[in-house]
Design a protein around this motif. Structure first.
Motif, short mmCIF file in Angstrom:
data_model
loop_
_atom_site.label_atom_id
_atom_site.label_comp_id
_atom_site.label_asym_id
_atom_site.label_seq_id
_atom_site.Cartn_x
_atom_site.Cartn_y
_atom_site.Cartn_z
N TYR A 123 32.12 51.29 16.73
CA TYR A 123 32.88 52.52 16.49
C TYR A 123 34.38 52.28 16.44
CZ TYR A 123 28.33 54.17 18.17
OH TYR A 123 26.98 54.37 18.35
N SER A 124 34.80 51.07 16.09
CA SER A 124 36.23 50.72 16.16
C SER A 124 37.08 51.53 15.19
CB SER A 124 36.42 49.23 15.89
OG SER A 124 36.25 48.93 14.51
N GLY A 125 36.54 51.90 14.03
CA GLY A 125 37.31 52.68 13.07
C GLY A 125 38.20 51.87 12.15
N SER A 126 38.25 50.56 12.35
CA SER A 126 39.13 49.72 11.55
C SER A 126 38.82 49.80 10.06
CB SER A 126 39.01 48.26 12.01
OG SER A 126 39.75 47.39 11.20
N GLU A 127 37.58 50.10 9.74
CA GLU A 127 37.15 50.14 8.34
C GLU A 127 37.84 51.22 7.53
OE1 GLU A 127 34.64 52.86 10.77
OE2 GLU A 127 35.20 50.75 10.97
N MET A 128 38.44 52.21 8.21
CA MET A 128 39.07 53.32 7.50
C MET A 128 40.59 53.19 7.39
SD MET A 128 36.58 55.06 6.46
CE MET A 128 37.58 56.34 5.71
N THR A 129 41.11 51.99 7.64
CA THR A 129 42.56 51.85 7.70
C THR A 129 43.08 50.71 6.81
OG1 THR A 129 42.89 50.16 9.43
CG2 THR A 129 42.26 52.37 10.16
N PRO A 130 44.38 50.80 6.43
CA PRO A 130 45.04 49.68 5.77
C PRO A 130 45.78 48.79 6.77
CG PRO A 130 46.44 51.60 5.62
CD PRO A 130 45.23 52.02 6.43
N VAL A 131 45.40 48.86 8.03
CA VAL A 131 46.07 48.11 9.10
C VAL A 131 45.39 46.76 9.31
CG1 VAL A 131 46.73 48.13 11.53
CG2 VAL A 131 46.72 50.26 10.23
N TRP A 132 46.18 45.70 9.34
CA TRP A 132 45.66 44.37 9.63
C TRP A 132 46.32 43.83 10.89
CZ3 TRP A 132 49.46 40.74 9.97
CH2 TRP A 132 50.66 40.99 9.28
N GLY A 133 45.69 42.85 11.52
CA GLY A 133 46.26 42.24 12.71
C GLY A 133 45.89 40.77 12.79
N LEU A 134 46.84 39.96 13.22
CA LEU A 134 46.63 38.53 13.41
C LEU A 134 47.28 38.11 14.73
CD1 LEU A 134 47.51 37.24 9.82
CD2 LEU A 134 45.25 37.14 10.88
N THR A 135 46.65 37.18 15.44
CA THR A 135 47.19 36.69 16.69
C THR A 135 47.59 35.23 16.53
OG1 THR A 135 45.84 38.21 17.98
CG2 THR A 135 46.72 36.31 19.14
N GLU A 136 48.82 34.92 16.90
CA GLU A 136 49.34 33.56 16.79
C GLU A 136 50.29 33.29 17.94
OE1 GLU A 136 51.25 30.64 13.35
OE2 GLU A 136 51.46 32.81 13.17
N HIS A 137 50.14 32.13 18.58
CA HIS A 137 51.00 31.73 19.70
C HIS A 137 51.06 32.81 20.78
CE1 HIS A 137 52.04 28.40 17.18
NE2 HIS A 137 52.78 29.11 16.34
N GLY A 138 49.92 33.41 21.07
CA GLY A 138 49.85 34.38 22.16
C GLY A 138 50.45 35.74 21.86
N ALA A 139 50.72 36.03 20.60
CA ALA A 139 51.27 37.34 20.25
C ALA A 139 50.50 37.90 19.06
CB ALA A 139 52.75 37.22 19.89
N LYS A 140 50.18 39.18 19.15
CA LYS A 140 49.46 39.83 18.07
C LYS A 140 50.43 40.64 17.23
CE LYS A 140 45.37 42.63 17.04
NZ LYS A 140 44.17 43.28 17.60
N ARG A 141 50.43 40.37 15.94
CA ARG A 141 51.28 41.14 15.04
C ARG A 141 50.39 41.92 14.09
NH1 ARG A 141 52.09 38.05 10.18
NH2 ARG A 141 51.16 35.97 10.38
N THR A 142 50.86 43.09 13.73
CA THR A 142 50.09 43.96 12.86
C THR A 142 50.96 44.42 11.70
OG1 THR A 142 50.69 45.96 14.10
CG2 THR A 142 48.69 44.80 14.79
N GLY A 143 50.31 44.91 10.68
CA GLY A 143 51.03 45.43 9.53
C GLY A 143 50.12 46.35 8.74
#
Length: 361
Positions: A123-143
């Motif tokens: 039920y995360s809901g991610s499928e309905m969004t243009p939001v992406w997220g990546l984790t690198e060096h212990g920090a999560k960035r989104t766009g």
């Protein structure tokens, strides 16, 4: 005296297929509808059996199955998936599973421009969004990027029947968080507010039924419907303090995604309550309560969800670090975000205090 309406709303068109059995019966047709001939199916290890069934249904249109999705989409995992997609000559991607699988599909779409079809099993809901997220060096960035918005979403309530009750509950509250923050977002609109209130009502009503009878397909469908609405709210608005905190706690400290949302949400809402009276009114209607933060906490806790950040493995020494990271950059939120205020919020969530606005200062 009434206030004149003043808002902007941008529709993000996506096709939705919603019916039991649709994962296998409808996905091949949706792939063909988009003119795709070599799609890469991606999933995590837990959802590989369902993804294999989808891949088998696709037949010659499936270029391969990549079962390496991981929580918070580590950048090295995304890099590997992009390599695989290019190596097999994929012209599209089908993500089967929860937020991790769909997040990996989005990472592929972001890097390659390939069209994405989402077949969610949580039920995360991610499928309905243009939001992406990546984790690198212990920090999560989104766009946000329109290219990662799934072209088609295939909702199949049968896929959620195997979702364990604890994960069903936390995944559902994760979805609720999207609707909660959409209600006080700076770019909220009447349409989004309607979807948010109905999404909260549907999900909050479905979760106790799912917990009582996990094989109740009607309850599962109702929860998936709520997740659709809550996810659409996330896709249409800008999230605030709650989501920022969860990204920090997940990306930096490795806390589990849905469980972190579940613990933090009542406290973030208590923090913002005094500055978001209209949101509180809408949530009070949806939840039939005069104490929204406490009701949200009890909804999850009474169904067995974790109640504290300590239960999730956060250390007391991490609280100040998390508060500093969550206040390092400006972002919209109805109440001013301060280091001391966020530290108080996190401390309350860490120790499991009653989530009251006067206790989260």
């Amino acid at each position: 005296m009434t206030t004149a309406l003043d808002f902007s709303y941008e529709s993000r068109p996506a096709r939705v297929v919603f019916r039991p059995g649709a994962a296998v019966s409808a996905t091949p047709g949706e792939v063909a509808r988009l003119g795709l001939h070599r799609v890469l199916v991606v999933c995590g290890s837990r959802g590989s059996a369902v993804a294999r069934a989808v891949a088998d249904a696709l037949g010659d249109s499936c270029a391969g199955l990549h079962a390496e999705a991981r929580m918070h989409v580590p950048v090295e995992v995304a890099d590997r998936a992009v390599e695989v997609a290019r190596a097999v000559g994929a012209d599209g991607c089908v993500a089967v599973g929860g937020g991790s699988a769909i997040g990996l599909g989005k990472a592929i779409a972001l890097r390659t421009g390939l069209p994405l079809i989402a077949v969610p099993s949580t039920y995360s809901g991610s499928e309905m969004t243009p939001v992406w997220g990546l984790t690198e060096h212990g920090a999560k960035r989104t766009g946000r990027d329109p290219v990662v918005q799934p072209r088609t979403v295939v909702y199949d309530p049968e896929l959620t029947l195997a979702l364990p009750v604890p994960l069903s509950v936390t995944s559902g509250v994760n979805a609720l968080a999207h609707a909660v923050e959409a209600l006080y977002a700076p770019d909220a609109s009447p349409l989004v507010s309607l979807m948010a209130e109905e999404g909260v009502r549907a999900m909050a009503g479905a979760l106790p039924l799912v917990a009582a009878a996990p094989d109740d397909l009607d309850a599962r469908g109702r929860a998936l419907y709520g997740a659709w609405l809550c996810g659409a709210c996330l896709g249409a608005t800008t999230m605030g303090l709650h989501h920022k905190l969860c990204h920090v706690l997940g990306g930096t400290f490795g806390l589990p995604h849905a469980e972190t949302h579940t613990v933090v949400l009542p406290y973030a809402l208590a923090y913002n309550a005094s500055a978001a009276p209209e949101a509180i009114k809408a949530l009070s209607r949806a939840l039939a309560t005069d104490d929204v933060p406490r009701t949200l906490r009890d909804l999850a806790g009474n169904l067995g969800a974790p109640r504290t950040l300590a239960e999730l493995g956060l250390k007391e020494a991490d609280l100040a670090v998390a508060a500093a990271q969550a206040t390092a950059a400006a972002y919209p939120n109805p109440r001013e975000v301060t280091a001391s205020g966020v530290l108080g919020l996190l401390t309350a969530a860490y120790e499991g205090w009653e989530p009251r606005s006067d206790a989260v200062q």
